[in-house]
Design a protein around this motif. Structure first.
Motif, PDB file in Angstrom:
ATOM      1  N   LEU A 106       0.678  -1.152  -0.056  1.00 27.94           N
ATOM      2  CA  LEU A 106       0.067   0.095   0.138  1.00 27.94           C
ATOM      3  C   LEU A 106       0.866   1.232   0.092  1.00 27.94           C
ATOM      4  CD1 LEU A 106      -2.474  -0.803   2.695  1.00 27.94           C
ATOM      5  CD2 LEU A 106      -2.493  -1.669   0.549  1.00 27.94           C
ATOM      6  N   ASN A 107       0.348   2.300  -0.540  1.00 31.35           N
ATOM      7  CA  ASN A 107       1.018   3.612  -0.482  1.00 31.35           C
ATOM      8  C   ASN A 107       0.054   4.556  -0.346  1.00 31.35           C
ATOM      9  OD1 ASN A 107       3.123   5.580  -1.122  1.00 31.35           O
ATOM     10  ND2 ASN A 107       2.224   6.092  -3.114  1.00 31.35           N
ATOM     11  N   ILE A 108       0.780   5.866   0.150  1.00 29.07           N
ATOM     12  CA  ILE A 108      -0.392   6.968   0.555  1.00 29.07           C
ATOM     13  C   ILE A 108       0.362   7.990  -0.187  1.00 29.07           C
ATOM     14  CG2 ILE A 108       0.916   7.568   2.551  1.00 29.07           C
ATOM     15  CD1 ILE A 108      -2.203   8.681   3.598  1.00 29.07           C
ATOM     16  N   CYS A 135      -6.091  13.036  -0.218  1.00 29.36           N
ATOM     17  CA  CYS A 135      -4.958  12.261  -0.110  1.00 29.36           C
ATOM     18  C   CYS A 135      -5.768  10.699  -0.667  1.00 29.36           C
ATOM     19  CB  CYS A 135      -4.526  11.824   0.992  1.00 29.36           C
ATOM     20  SG  CYS A 135      -5.638  11.105   2.427  1.00 29.36           S
ATOM     21  N   THR A 136      -4.536   9.826  -1.349  1.00 29.61           N
ATOM     22  CA  THR A 136      -5.131   8.575  -1.765  1.00 29.61           C
ATOM     23  C   THR A 136      -4.534   7.455  -1.153  1.00 29.61           C
ATOM     24  OG1 THR A 136      -5.874   9.734  -3.857  1.00 29.61           O
ATOM     25  CG2 THR A 136      -5.722   7.091  -3.861  1.00 29.61           C
ATOM     26  N   VAL A 137      -5.103   6.591  -0.495  1.00 30.28           N
ATOM     27  CA  VAL A 137      -4.291   5.316  -0.065  1.00 30.28           C
ATOM     28  C   VAL A 137      -4.653   4.105  -0.904  1.00 30.28           C
ATOM     29  CG1 VAL A 137      -3.954   3.490   1.490  1.00 30.28           C
ATOM     30  CG2 VAL A 137      -4.498   5.668   2.170  1.00 30.28           C
ATOM     31  N   HIS A 138      -3.537   3.723  -1.915  1.00 35.30           N
ATOM     32  CA  HIS A 138      -3.820   2.795  -3.091  1.00 35.30           C
ATOM     33  C   HIS A 138      -2.857   1.441  -3.021  1.00 35.30           C
ATOM     34  CE1 HIS A 138      -0.207   4.220  -5.461  1.00 35.30           C
ATOM     35  NE2 HIS A 138      -0.372   5.157  -4.697  1.00 35.30           N
ATOM     36  N   PHE A 139      -3.212   0.272  -3.730  1.00 37.84           N
ATOM     37  CA  PHE A 139      -2.278  -0.709  -3.712  1.00 37.84           C
ATOM     38  C   PHE A 139      -1.260  -0.104  -5.014  1.00 37.84           C
ATOM     39  CE2 PHE A 139      -6.166  -3.025  -2.773  1.00 37.84           C
ATOM     40  CZ  PHE A 139      -5.716  -3.809  -1.736  1.00 37.84           C
ATOM     41  N   VAL A 140      -0.183  -0.705  -4.565  1.00 42.59           N
ATOM     42  CA  VAL A 140       0.941  -0.341  -5.615  1.00 42.59           C
ATOM     43  C   VAL A 140       1.055  -1.381  -6.645  1.00 42.59           C
ATOM     44  CG1 VAL A 140       3.312  -0.072  -5.704  1.00 42.59           C
ATOM     45  CG2 VAL A 140       2.352   0.999  -3.735  1.00 42.59           C
ATOM     46  N   THR A 141       1.073  -0.703  -7.979  1.00 39.92           N
ATOM     47  CA  THR A 141       1.240  -1.360  -9.098  1.00 39.92           C
ATOM     48  C   THR A 141       2.553  -0.625  -9.921  1.00 39.92           C
ATOM     49  OG1 THR A 141      -0.246  -0.196 -10.371  1.00 39.92           O
ATOM     50  CG2 THR A 141      -1.084  -1.918  -9.378  1.00 39.92           C
ATOM     51  N   GLU A 142       2.891  -1.105 -11.034  1.00 42.40           N
ATOM     52  CA  GLU A 142       4.221  -0.773 -11.519  1.00 42.40           C
ATOM     53  C   GLU A 142       4.439   0.845 -11.849  1.00 42.40           C
ATOM     54  OE1 GLU A 142       5.958  -3.819 -14.127  1.00 42.40           O
ATOM     55  OE2 GLU A 142       7.604  -2.191 -14.305  1.00 42.40           O
ATOM     56  N   PRO A 179      -4.979   4.451   8.276  1.00 42.72           N
ATOM     57  CA  PRO A 179      -5.307   3.582   9.235  1.00 42.72           C
ATOM     58  C   PRO A 179      -6.630   2.857   8.816  1.00 42.72           C
ATOM     59  CG  PRO A 179      -4.962   5.262  10.508  1.00 42.72           C
ATOM     60  CD  PRO A 179      -4.739   5.780   9.040  1.00 42.72           C
ATOM     61  N   LEU A 180      -7.632   3.563   8.261  1.00 44.12           N
ATOM     62  CA  LEU A 180      -8.880   3.062   7.648  1.00 44.12           C
ATOM     63  C   LEU A 180      -8.408   2.102   6.624  1.00 44.12           C
ATOM     64  CD1 LEU A 180     -11.879   2.646   7.451  1.00 44.12           C
ATOM     65  CD2 LEU A 180     -11.877   4.931   6.090  1.00 44.12           C
ATOM     66  N   ALA A 181      -7.635   2.436   5.621  1.00 50.10           N
ATOM     67  CA  ALA A 181      -7.298   1.549   4.533  1.00 50.10           C
ATOM     68  C   ALA A 181      -6.481   0.203   5.168  1.00 50.10           C
ATOM     69  CB  ALA A 181      -6.232   2.192   3.544  1.00 50.10           C
ATOM     70  N   LEU A 182      -5.822   0.556   5.873  1.00 50.14           N
ATOM     71  CA  LEU A 182      -5.068  -0.740   6.387  1.00 50.14           C
ATOM     72  C   LEU A 182      -5.973  -1.692   7.143  1.00 50.14           C
ATOM     73  CD1 LEU A 182      -2.551  -2.358   6.941  1.00 50.14           C
ATOM     74  CD2 LEU A 182      -2.247  -1.014   9.124  1.00 50.14           C
ATOM     75  N   ARG A 183      -6.775  -1.050   7.849  1.00 48.75           N
ATOM     76  CA  ARG A 183      -7.831  -1.857   8.545  1.00 48.75           C
ATOM     77  C   ARG A 183      -8.576  -2.804   7.395  1.00 48.75           C
ATOM     78  NH1 ARG A 183     -11.019  -2.753  13.098  1.00 48.75           N
ATOM     79  NH2 ARG A 183     -10.159  -1.223  14.291  1.00 48.75           N
TER      80      ARG A 183
END
Ligand code: GAR
Length: 210
Positions: A106-108, A135-142, A179-183
């Motif tokens: 994950l990245n913020i 802000c955006t919390v997202h899964f990391v892709t290439e 924290p919400l995204a990680l949860r």
């Protein structure tokens, strides 16, 4: 509880917020280690103060990006993370690195992606005349800052804001969004499938942190 390794390069305020949430008995994750590419990152002392082991990998100690990443990957293997949280980590991970931890990183990013990927986001948002930022919390892709969003949060842009003013306002909502995204990810309520974030069960993807 899911094992999390947090990557930082700077002050580590997002990492600290995640660690504070993880201290709650019902939080589904724990930070087992903090990795930094900067020996002088302010977040290292914050992690040590609360008893989280830290590992520093200065880029200049390695002959190439590949060698640098190999060293990081080797220590990651020892830490056995379920989730890697990039929290102000200012280096682009290679496709090979990401593939080794596919769907687990994950990245913020301090903008409402896909607007303003990359650096200097706040100045660019102000110059574009934006009235909201966030802000955006997202899964990391290439692709840099391109992976699917898990949580976004918005703040107003005020007349006369400097980039530093806006950065500070965005940071306050980063501290709720991450924290919400990680949860959601740790509970298995959101996962990445075919480069999209999909909700499983009751979670709403695209949820905002308020
Ligand atoms: C945060 O604003 C984060 O969104 C940003 O760096 C800051 C780190 O602050 N990340 C990026 O710009 C990634 N390209 P922190 O070290 O206090 O968490």
């Amino acid at each position: 509880r899911k094992r999390v390794v947090a990557f930082i390069s700077g002050s580590g305020s997002n990492m600290l917020r995640l660690a504070q949430e993880c201290a709650a008995a019902d939080f589904p994750a724990e930070i087992v280690a903090v990795f930094s590419d900067k020996a002088d990152a302010g977040g290292l002392a914050k992690a040590q103060e609360i008893g989280i082991p830290t590992f520093v990998f200065p880029r200049k100690d390695f002959v190439s990006k590949e060698a640098h990443e190999e060293a990081i990957l080797a220590e990651l293997d020892r830490q056995r993370p379920d989730i890697v949280c990039l929290a102000g980590y200012m280096r682009l991970l290679s496709g090979r690195f990401i593939a080794r931890h596919e769907g687990r990183i994950l990245n913020i990013h301090p903008s409402l992606l896909p607007l303003f990927p990359g650096l200097d986001t706040h100045r660019r948002a102000i110059e574009a005349g934006m009235k909201i930022a966030g802000c955006t919390v997202h899964f990391v892709t290439e692709g840099m800052d391109e992976g699917p969003a898990i949580v976004q949060a918005a703040v107003p842009v005020m007349a006369g804001d400097t980039p530093a003013d806006l950065a500070a306002r965005v940071l306050t909502v980063e501290h709720r969004a991450y924290p919400l995204a990680l949860r959601l990810v740790a509970e298995g309520k959101v996962r990445m499938k075919n480069a999209k974030a999909v909700a499983t069960g009751a979670a709403a993807v695209g949820q905002t942190a308020s």
